[in-house]
Design a protein around this motif. Structure first.
Motif, PDB file in Angstrom:
ATOM      1  N   HIS A 159       0.814  -1.221   0.000  1.00 50.71           N
ATOM      2  CA  HIS A 159       0.000   0.000   0.000  1.00 50.71           C
ATOM      3  C   HIS A 159       0.849   1.274   0.000  1.00 50.71           C
ATOM      4  O   HIS A 159       0.313   2.370  -0.156  1.00 50.71           O
TER       5      HIS A 159
ATOM      6  N   TRP B  48     -10.767  -6.077  -2.007  1.00 49.52           N
ATOM      7  CA  TRP B  48     -11.360  -5.085  -1.107  1.00 49.52           C
ATOM      8  C   TRP B  48     -12.800  -5.463  -0.770  1.00 49.52           C
ATOM      9  O   TRP B  48     -13.507  -6.043  -1.594  1.00 49.52           O
TER      10      TRP B  48
ATOM     11  N   LYS C 220      -9.633  -6.373  10.271  1.00 53.36           N
ATOM     12  CA  LYS C 220     -10.275  -5.670   9.169  1.00 53.36           C
ATOM     13  C   LYS C 220      -9.574  -4.310   9.066  1.00 53.36           C
ATOM     14  O   LYS C 220      -9.675  -3.489   9.976  1.00 53.36           O
ATOM     15  N   VAL C 221      -8.859  -4.096   7.972  1.00 54.83           N
ATOM     16  CA  VAL C 221      -8.019  -2.901   7.857  1.00 54.83           C
ATOM     17  C   VAL C 221      -8.576  -1.982   6.774  1.00 54.83           C
ATOM     18  O   VAL C 221      -8.831  -2.413   5.643  1.00 54.83           O
ATOM     19  N   HIS C 222      -8.745  -0.726   7.130  1.00 58.35           N
ATOM     20  CA  HIS C 222      -9.420   0.226   6.239  1.00 58.35           C
ATOM     21  C   HIS C 222      -8.444   1.096   5.454  1.00 58.35           C
ATOM     22  O   HIS C 222      -7.357   1.428   5.919  1.00 58.35           O
TER      23      HIS C 222
ATOM     24  N   GLY D 140      -9.608   4.533   3.589  1.00 58.15           N
ATOM     25  CA  GLY D 140     -10.783   5.335   3.251  1.00 58.15           C
ATOM     26  C   GLY D 140     -12.041   4.546   3.541  1.00 58.15           C
ATOM     27  O   GLY D 140     -12.227   4.047   4.652  1.00 58.15           O
ATOM     28  N   ASN D 141     -12.904   4.406   2.517  1.00 58.95           N
ATOM     29  CA  ASN D 141     -14.154   3.677   2.716  1.00 58.95           C
ATOM     30  C   ASN D 141     -14.023   2.184   2.417  1.00 58.95           C
ATOM     31  O   ASN D 141     -14.983   1.442   2.528  1.00 58.95           O
TER      32      ASN D 141
ATOM     33  N   ALA E  50      -9.937  -4.345   3.871  1.00 58.89           N
ATOM     34  CA  ALA E  50      -9.431  -5.662   3.479  1.00 58.89           C
ATOM     35  C   ALA E  50      -9.195  -6.460   4.754  1.00 58.89           C
ATOM     36  O   ALA E  50      -8.936  -5.877   5.818  1.00 58.89           O
TER      37      ALA E  50
ATOM     38  N   ALA F 252      -0.256  -1.443   9.582  1.00 53.12           N
ATOM     39  CA  ALA F 252      -1.559  -0.897   9.975  1.00 53.12           C
ATOM     40  C   ALA F 252      -1.531  -0.453  11.433  1.00 53.12           C
ATOM     41  O   ALA F 252      -0.691  -0.886  12.224  1.00 53.12           O
TER      42      ALA F 252
ATOM     43  N   SER G 182      -4.235   1.587  14.695  1.00 50.37           N
ATOM     44  CA  SER G 182      -5.411   2.335  15.126  1.00 50.37           C
ATOM     45  C   SER G 182      -4.940   3.287  16.214  1.00 50.37           C
ATOM     46  O   SER G 182      -3.735   3.422  16.430  1.00 50.37           O
TER      47      SER G 182
END
Lengths: 64, 305
Positions: B95, B139, B207-209, B211-212, B215, B248, B250
Motif C-alpha cells: 500500500h 477489497w 479488518k483494515v481500512h 478510506g471507505n 481488506a 496498519a 489504530s
C-alpha cells in the motif's frame, strides 16, 4: 478443540458484525480476543467460546 | 567482529562495514587501495558509496537504508523504506508503493519508487528503484483473507544492505524470527522514528481500512503502542532479527505482517533464528520506551494516512 481452531470458527461468525475489527488469540494464556471499534459493541459478544474466555478490547478503526 | 569493525572504521574514508562476507564501504575511489584485501584469510569486498551523513528521515538520503521515507511516482503519499535486503531489494508495503491511486487500485505496469515519497517532497528526480513484486488482496470482501501487505522493489542506487536508521547511527539486521506474546520488538519508521512495542497477539485477523474500503488480513501480529501513518513498511525486529513489516494501526494498536510472508515473497534477511524468547537488554530498554512511546502516539497522531 485447540484455541486457534476455536478462534477461526468465532471469527467467521463475528467478522460480519458491525464494529468488530478483529479477532485474535493469546495462545499462551488461553483466551480469545475480539477487537472492536467501540466498547458498545462488546455487549453483543460472547463471554466464552468452546471453553475459552473471550475478551473484548476497544482498539478503534484500524487503518493502513 | 565488533573490534574488527572499530579498527576498520578508524581508517580514513571508511564509512561502513557490512556483515556476512566482509564488505567495507568507502567514501571515494581514492580510499579503495587503503583497505586490506583479506581479513583473517577472508576476501574483502569494497564498495564506494559516498559520504554518509544523518539527516531527516523525510529528506533525500543516499545511499539509502531502512527507516526513511519512500513512495511511488504515482501518488502523493509516503511510507517507510523498511530495509534493503541482502539481494538489493527494498522491502516495504504494497500500500506504500503498489497502488496507482489513493483509492487503492493496484498497479498493473512498471512503476518507479522515489526517496523521499512525494508527500515529503520527492519527485521524478529522486527515483531509487522499481517495484518488482507486490501482493494483492480483494477489497470489501470478508470472505477473502490476505496474509501480507508486502512489496519488493529492485534498488537501483547505492544502498546499505540490511541496515536501518536508529536514533544516531545505523543498526544491523541479521536474520529473521517468529515472535511470542510479551516479546518487545523495535521498529524504525519514517514518521515516529525508533520505537519499542510489546507483542500482544500473534494470531490476529484484522479488518483494515483505506478510506471507505477495507481488506481482511489474517495471521498478523498486534503490538502496543500503535505505529503512526507513514510508518507503514517499517521493519519490526527482535534482537536484530526481522519479526515483520509494519502495515496498519489504530489509535490503540499497531500491526505487522509476519516476516515469513515477506520471506516467502523473496525477501532475504538472512537465516531464520529458531531460538525462542526475547532479549533481556532490548526488553529493559524497550520497557522505558513503551511508556514514552504510548504517550507520544496519543499526542502526535497526524491526519495524513
Amino acid at each position: 478443540m485447540d484455541i486457534v481452531s476455536a478462534k477461526r470458527i468465532l471469527e467467521k461468525r463475528l467478522f460480519r458484525v458491525e464494529g468488530v475489527v478483529g479477532v485474535g488469540a493469546n495462545v499462551d494464556r488461553g483466551f480469545i480476543v475480539v477487537y472492536v471499534e467501540d466498547l458498545s459493541v462488546c455487549s453483543d459478544m460472547p463471554k466464552e467460546f468452546e471453553g475459552y474466555e473471550v475478551k473484548c478490547v476497544e482498539v478503534g478503526r484500524v487503518e493502513m | 567482529m565488533k573490534e574488527l569493525k572499530k579498527k576498520l572504521l578508524e581508517l580514513d574514508g571508511v564509512v561502513g562495514v557490512g556483515k556476512g562476507s566482509i564488505v567495507i564501504y568507502v567514501e571515494d575511489e581514492k580510499y579503495v587501495d587503503a583497505v586490506p584485501k583479506y581479513i583473517n584469510g577472508k576476501p574483502v569486498k569494497v564498495m564506494v558509496v559516498g559520504k554518509v551523513s544523518f539527516c531527516s528521515r523525510r529528506s533525500r538520503v543516499r545511499p539509502v537504508f531502512g527507516g526513511i521515507s519512500i513512495g511511488s511516482t504515482l501518488i502523493d503519499d509516503a511510507g517507510t523504506l523498511g530495509v534493503v535486503d541482502s539481494n538489493g531489494y527494498i522491502v516495504t508495503c504494497t500500500h506504500v508503493v503498489g497502488f496507482k491511486n489513493l483509492d487503492g487500485d493496484f498497479i498493473d505496469k512498471r512503476v518507479e519508487v522515489i526517496q523521499p515519497g512525494r508527500y515529503d517532497g520527492g519527485n521524478d528526480n529522486d527515483v531509487i528503484g522499481v517495484v518488482t513484486k507486490i501482493n494483492k488482496w480483494k477489497w470489501n470482501d470478508v470472505d477473502s483473507v490476505c496474509y501480507a501487505d508486502v512489496a519488493l522493489c529492485k534498488c537501483e542506487v547505492s544502498s546499505y544492505r540490511l541496515k536501518v536508521l536508529g536514533d544516531n547511527s545505523l543498526y544491523d539486521i541479521d536474520g529473521w524470527c517468529d515472535v511470542s506474546v510479551g516479546d518487545v520488538v523495535r521498529k524504525s519508521g519514517r514518521t515516529s522514528g525508533v520505537t519499542f512495542h510489546r507483542v500482544v497477539d500473534t494470531h490476529a485477523m484484522l479488518k483494515v481500512h483505506l478510506g471507505n474500503k477495507f481488506a481482511v488480513f489474517d495471521d498478523v501480529v498486534v503490538v502496543f503502542p500503535p505505529i503512526l501513518p507513514g510508518d507503514s513498511g517499517s521493519i519490526f525486529d527482535k534482537d536484530g532479527k526481522v519479526a515483520g513489516v509494519g502495515f496498519a494501526g489504530s489509535k490503540k494498536i499497531g500491526a505487522f505482517i509476519k516476516s515469513k510472508y515477506a520471506v516467502s515473497m523473496g525477501a532475504d534477511f538472512g537465516e531464520k533464528d529458531e531460538s525462542v524468547g526475547g532479549g533481556k537488554a532490548l526488553l529493559a530498554v524497550g520497557s522505558l520506551y513503551l511508556l514514552a512511546g504510548g504517550l507520544y502516539a496519543v499526542a502526535q497522531r497526524p491526519v495524513k494516512a
